[in-house]
Each structure stands twice: as structure tokens, then as C-alpha cells.
Write an enzyme that holds these catalytic residues in place. Structure first.
Site, PDB file in Angstrom:
ATOM      1  N   LYS A 118      -1.232  -5.877   0.322  1.00  0.00           N
ATOM      2  CA  LYS A 118      -0.055  -6.447   0.822  1.00  0.00           C
ATOM      3  C   LYS A 118       0.693  -5.466   1.443  1.00  0.00           C
ATOM      4  O   LYS A 118       1.611  -5.624   2.388  1.00  0.00           O
ATOM      5  CB  LYS A 118       0.640  -7.273  -0.231  1.00  0.00           C
ATOM      6  CG  LYS A 118      -0.024  -8.565  -0.594  1.00  0.00           C
ATOM      7  CD  LYS A 118       0.701  -9.311  -1.835  1.00  0.00           C
ATOM      8  CE  LYS A 118       1.769 -10.031  -1.224  1.00  0.00           C
ATOM      9  NZ  LYS A 118       2.403 -11.230  -2.257  1.00  0.00           N
TER      10      LYS A 118
ATOM     11  N   ASP B 254       6.981 -14.929   0.791  1.00  0.00           N
ATOM     12  CA  ASP B 254       7.101 -15.030  -0.773  1.00  0.00           C
ATOM     13  C   ASP B 254       8.607 -15.449  -0.971  1.00  0.00           C
ATOM     14  O   ASP B 254       8.948 -16.233  -1.969  1.00  0.00           O
ATOM     15  CB  ASP B 254       6.684 -14.057  -1.449  1.00  0.00           C
ATOM     16  CG  ASP B 254       5.181 -13.624  -1.514  1.00  0.00           C
ATOM     17  OD1 ASP B 254       4.389 -14.440  -1.399  1.00  0.00           O
ATOM     18  OD2 ASP B 254       4.723 -12.382  -1.632  1.00  0.00           O
TER      19      ASP B 254
END
Ligand code: ATR
Length: 271
Positions: free
Chosen positions: A68, A104
Site C-alpha cells: 500500500k 479507507d
């Protein structure tokens, strides 16, 4: 968009990822022809793997651990959210270029709004200063939370995040949590405590005035921390919805339909 859009989730390990179930549920529900698969790529394979997928005509990808952060160096364009959070989870391949975004924080806020009446009025307490905390702090700051106390076992990591994001985030000692509880309207656990196989998060919520308590942990769905909150009469919001909602913007961009997070999807992912 290609007539049969294909997307995948990339990580190492990858077998545990719930993303294929989420996206396939929506593809099926909306009768969209497309596919969502998974690839295990080691760090050295990430850049050539992504370029190859672009060449093959994939429309995008989700990115999970351990890529990520590294994917930001590879992407041709990075969104403000991904840059500020320092990680990306959603890629869009367009005209041969890789666009990186982080959804997110969006997922956190959408879950909170679905299951509570949170308003940015009273201060917020965030527990933990890892990758999940970065996305949640970004989302809370974007939503104009007036004051955010950030407590972490390792104080220096909380200081680093407070310096990175600036106001309204204030690092406090882990031992000072009880002192701020009476004034906060929202408590967020972003640590791994309470997850299956981990010790529980042991914070006495007795000093808390009627508030919302949420946990990023979703296995188990009801952590001991949330159970305590519910027993004391607070609104408890589990972490599953954050996982489901973070998938919404990607699905919409890749497959052209904004999907709903409904109870049947929760059941499908818990199955
Ligand atoms: P992620 O990127 O998934 O958020 P992480 O960076 O490892 O994972 O962060 C895990 C968080 O859980 C950290 O805030 C960590 O605190 P430290 O920074 O002090 O390590 C927190 N955490 C893990 N185990 C903990 C424990 N036993 N007590 C308190 N906090 C804990």
C-alpha cells in the site's frame, strides 16, 4: 471502459482477502459483466506486474499489504487522500497510466454515518497510530472534527502523525486516555487489539459520557471493547462496514455503477 472490465486485488499473502467476495457480490447483484480476481505479487514483482496488467487491459486494482505504501512510488498520479495518508488501496488504469487513491478514510466515514448520527461537534479520541489510523485521521480532519486526541502505546508515533497532519490532531499519552474520555463524543480503536488471536483492548469506558464507540476490527464482529461500550449504553459501530464501504468508490469507477452496502453483503462477507 473495456466491454468486459477486469480488476484484481494484489498483495502478499492474498488468499485471505475479502475483496473478491465483495466485488463479485455486486457484479452479480447488478448483473454487470466483468470479473474481479486476486494476484499474489512479491514486492519486486509489483511494478512490472502492474505495468503488465495495464497492457493487458485491466481497468484497475486494489492494493493490500505489503504494497500500500510502495505503490505510491510506482503510480503516475496520486490523489490528495493517498498522498496525505501515505498509502493507496485503489488503482484506476486509464489511458495507460496508473492513478492511485486511498478510500479507507471514505470507508470509515461512510460506515460511521450508516450506523450512527455522528456530527463533528465534540472532540474525538483515536487509539493507535498505524496505517489504519492515518486514513481515519485524514477522514476526521476532512469532516471538520474540531479536536482529535491521538493516543498510542508508542508516544513518538502519535507525535509523528500529529506533526504530519497538524491541527486539529493532538498527541496525548496512552495513560492520559481516561482524562479525555469525559469530553469526547467519538472513540475509535485503530489498533489491532481485540482482533482474533490478539489480546483485548482494555480501556475502562466508565468516564465516557453518551458517545459513539467504533472499532476497525471486524473479526470478531463484536470486540470486547464494543461489547463494553454497548453495555454502558453507547452507540457501538463495528468495523465490517469500513471494509465494505472502502470498496464502493473503486467499484463505481471500474464498473460504472455506485453499489449499495446492504445487509445481504454483510452476510455474504461474514459467511
Ligand atoms: P496498521 O498499519 O495495520 O494499523 P501497525 O502499524 O502495526 O498496523 O499498527 C498497529 C497499532 O496497534 C499501533 O498503533 C500499535 O501501537 P505501537 O505503535 O505502540 O506498536 C497498536 N498496538 C499493537 N499492539 C498493542 C498493544 N499490545 N497495546 C497497545 N497498542 C498496541
Amino acid at each position: 471502459m473495456s466491454r468486459f472490465p477486469v480488476v484484481c486485488v494484489i498483495g502478499d499473502p492474498i488468499a485471505q482477502s475479502k475483496s473478491p467476495r465483495i466485488h463479485r457480490y455486486w457484479l452479480d447483484k447488478y448483473g454487470i459483466s466483468g470479473d474481479y480476481t486476486r494476484f499474489l505479487l512479491e514486492p519486486a514483482q509489483l511494478e512490472p506486474g502492474l505495468r503488465h496488467m495495464v497492457d493487458l487491459g485491466f481497468v484497475g486494482a486494489n492494493i493490500t499489504i505489503p504494497h500500500k505504501e510502495n505503490v505510491l512510488q510506482i503510480a503516475d498520479q496520486v490523489s490528495d487522500a493517498a498522498r496525505q495518508i501515505g498509502a493507496a488501496n485503489t488503482l484506476l488504469f486509464q489511458d495507460g497510466a496508473i492513478h492511485a487513491d486511498n478510500t479507507d478514510g471514505f470507508g470509515f466515514m461512510a460506515n460511521l454515518q450508516q450506523y450512527s448520527n455522528w456530527q463533528p461537534q465534540r472532540p474525538v479520541l483515536v487509539l493507535g497510530a498505524g496505517g489504519a489510523a492515518r486514513a481515519i485521521l485524514y477522514a476526521l480532519a476532512q469532516a471538520n472534527a474540531p479536536r482529535i486526541f491521538l493516543a498510542n502505546r508508542t508516544r513518538s508515533r502519535a507525535d509523528d502523525l500529529a506533526a504530519h497532519f497538524g491541527a486539529p490532531i493532538e498527541a496525548i499519552d496512552w495513560e492520559a486516555v481516561a482524562d479525555v474520555l469525559p469530553q469526547v463524543g467519538l472513540v475509535v480503536n485503530t489498533t489491532s487489539l481485540g482482533m482474533q488471536g490478539q489480546p483485548p483492548l482494555q480501556i475502562d469506558l466508565a468516564p465516557l459520557n453518551t458517545a459513539i464507540v467504533t472499532d476497525i476490527v471486524y473479526a470478531p464482529l463484536e470486540t470486547e471493547f464494543l461489547r463494553q461500550a454497548r453495555a454502558l449504553g453507547h452507540c457501538a459501530v463495528d468495523g465490517l462496514g469500513m471494509l465494505l464501504h472502502q470498496a464502493v468508490p473503486g467499484f463505481e469507477r471500474w464498473f460504472g455503477h455506485r453499489p449499495d452496502v446492504d445487509e445481504a453483503l454483510r452476510a455474504e462477507v461474514l459467511r
